[in-house]
Motif scaffolding. Structure first.
Motif, PDB file in Angstrom:
ATOM      1  N   LEU A 170      25.279  42.173  60.191  1.00 33.75           N
ATOM      2  CA  LEU A 170      25.726  41.550  61.435  1.00 33.75           C
ATOM      3  C   LEU A 170      24.872  40.349  61.821  1.00 33.75           C
ATOM      4  O   LEU A 170      25.392  39.318  62.250  1.00 33.75           O
ATOM      5  CB  LEU A 170      25.727  42.579  62.566  1.00 33.75           C
ATOM      6  N   LYS A 171      23.579  40.473  61.672  1.00 35.56           N
ATOM      7  CA  LYS A 171      22.718  39.343  62.001  1.00 35.56           C
ATOM      8  C   LYS A 171      22.937  38.186  61.025  1.00 35.56           C
ATOM      9  O   LYS A 171      22.883  37.013  61.407  1.00 35.56           O
ATOM     10  CB  LYS A 171      21.243  39.742  62.005  1.00 35.56           C
ATOM     11  N   ILE A 173      25.661  37.232  59.660  1.00 36.03           N
ATOM     12  CA  ILE A 173      26.844  36.423  59.970  1.00 36.03           C
ATOM     13  C   ILE A 173      26.796  35.828  61.368  1.00 36.03           C
ATOM     14  O   ILE A 173      27.497  34.852  61.641  1.00 36.03           O
ATOM     15  CB  ILE A 173      28.160  37.208  59.776  1.00 36.03           C
ATOM     16  N   SER A 174      25.993  36.387  62.257  1.00 36.51           N
ATOM     17  CA  SER A 174      25.931  35.836  63.613  1.00 36.51           C
ATOM     18  C   SER A 174      24.927  34.693  63.677  1.00 36.51           C
ATOM     19  O   SER A 174      25.295  33.514  63.677  1.00 36.51           O
ATOM     20  CB  SER A 174      25.587  36.926  64.626  1.00 36.51           C
ATOM     21  N   SER A 216      29.184  37.607  65.851  1.00 35.73           N
ATOM     22  CA  SER A 216      29.707  38.266  64.650  1.00 35.73           C
ATOM     23  C   SER A 216      31.222  38.388  64.731  1.00 35.73           C
ATOM     24  O   SER A 216      31.926  38.174  63.738  1.00 35.73           O
ATOM     25  CB  SER A 216      29.097  39.664  64.499  1.00 35.73           C
ATOM     26  N   LYS A 217      31.730  38.744  65.906  1.00 39.13           N
ATOM     27  CA  LYS A 217      33.177  38.893  66.074  1.00 39.13           C
ATOM     28  C   LYS A 217      33.901  37.576  65.836  1.00 39.13           C
ATOM     29  O   LYS A 217      34.995  37.549  65.242  1.00 39.13           O
ATOM     30  CB  LYS A 217      33.503  39.420  67.476  1.00 39.13           C
ATOM     31  N   TYR A 229      30.557  42.797  52.412  1.00 45.65           N
ATOM     32  CA  TYR A 229      29.155  42.871  52.829  1.00 45.65           C
ATOM     33  C   TYR A 229      28.341  43.709  51.843  1.00 45.65           C
ATOM     34  O   TYR A 229      28.693  44.851  51.537  1.00 45.65           O
ATOM     35  CB  TYR A 229      29.051  43.492  54.217  1.00 45.65           C
ATOM     36  N   ALA A 300      28.973  46.070  69.036  1.00 46.85           N
ATOM     37  CA  ALA A 300      29.883  45.592  67.986  1.00 46.85           C
ATOM     38  C   ALA A 300      31.038  46.574  67.802  1.00 46.85           C
ATOM     39  O   ALA A 300      32.193  46.165  67.611  1.00 46.85           O
ATOM     40  CB  ALA A 300      29.121  45.420  66.676  1.00 46.85           C
TER      41      ALA A 300
END
Length: 316
Positions: A170-171, A173-174, A216-217, A229, A300
């Protein structure tokens, strides 16, 4: 008695069937204990989603002085198999990757340009992706070149992180796909895109975690199912790969994990850390919990981008 027994057996059968159906609906997280180039390719294939078209491989090229980033020799076979381009964006803090020239030098020094093309996506600007349903962000600013790719392979080094508690899918992609000013936007929960001003007025930790989830969304909504992933849980320092002199890892390597669900993947990595018999895990767990890192996964999940419940599939 026989009638009662029949009812009990039927009830048990129904419960077993219901549990099996629930398990089948859970996202799968694949796991190799042995970390190798061969297993990295195998776990990609186990996901059953082929990376096609122009493929982006999102990873951290590592801050100069940091040696905990993913070893290019480990990932080379996978990156070349999918004909991937390594993608990154410039950082929003003082360091050796704040501008494109320095960032490309770091990527070359660490061996990444030798295995694949490297694209610093915000070298020529940024674009805004909408954040649907966010409390803090209405848009996510990403490197302009991200729009050039048809498929994204999120190849993360799972480890601790000074601000987020942990760094995983998540980190990656954010914060990772955000442009330099976009990183400041996420860190400030949508208050500023100034890389200088952001550090003077940081929001509450939970709000920062939520802002990362919202970013991330935006990425996931943009790419749809053209993403997968993979996380390598090794060199488990409490510090991120962006720290020039990170803390030495205090616990042993865990393995390679992969999923089509980033929330499930991050949760599985954390669960394996917590379940480890390695006493050194206490340092990484303290880092995760002291930064309320689990809130990122909770929020998330609320946003609908993944599940904290999963089925772990062990491969050998």
């Amino acid at each position: 008695m026989s009638a009662l027994l029949l009812m009990t057996t039927s009830s048990v059968d129904a419960q077993t069937k219901a549990q099996a159906e629930t398990t089948n609906q859970l996202p799968k997280v694949y796991f190799f204990k042995e970390i190798s180039s061969e297993n990295l390719v195998k776990i990609y294939e186990a996901l059953g989603r082929k990376a096609e078209g122009k493929v982006a491989v999102k990873l951290s090229t590592g801050e100069p002085g940091n040696n905990n980033y993913l070893n290019p020799n480990l990932i080379k076979d996978l990156v070349q198999k999918i004909n991937g381009t390594i993608i990154e964006c410039n950082t929003a803090y003082g360091g050796g990757r704040t501008n494109t020239e320095a960032h490309l030098k770091a990527a070359a020094d660490h061996g990444f340009t030798a295995i694949a093309p490297v694209d610093i996506m915000d070298a020529e600007g940024e674009v805004a992706l909408p954040v649907n349903g966010g409390k803090h962000l209405k848009e996510d600013y990403v490197g302009k070149n991200f729009l050039n790719y048809d498929f994204t392979v999120v190849l993360s080094h799972f480890k601790g992180h000074p601000m987020a508690g942990f760094g995983g899918a998540l980190k990656n992609i954010s914060i990772g796909i955000a442009s330099s000013t976009g990183k400041a936007w996420i860190h400030s929960a949508g208050k500023t895109r100034s890389q200088a001003d952001v550090w003077n007025d940081l929001p509450h930790q939970d709000i920062f975690q939520e802002s990362m989830a919202e970013a991330s969304k935006a990425i996931i909504d943009h790419v749809g199912d053209k993403i997968l992933y993979i996380s390598v849980a090794n060199n488990l320092s409490v510090d991120r790969d962006c720290v020039a002199t990170p803390e030495d890892p205090k616990m042993g390597d865990i393995g390679i994990l992969a999923s089509l669900d980033p929330v499930a993947l991050d949760r599985a990595c954390i669960d394996l850390v917590r379940a480890s018999e390695d006493h050194g895990k206490i340092h990484l767990i303290e880092r995760i919990d002291s930064r309320n890192g689990m809130h990122n996964l909770e929020y998330a999940e609320q946003l609908g981008i993944g599940s904290q419940k999963y089925e772990l599939v062990k491969l050998d």
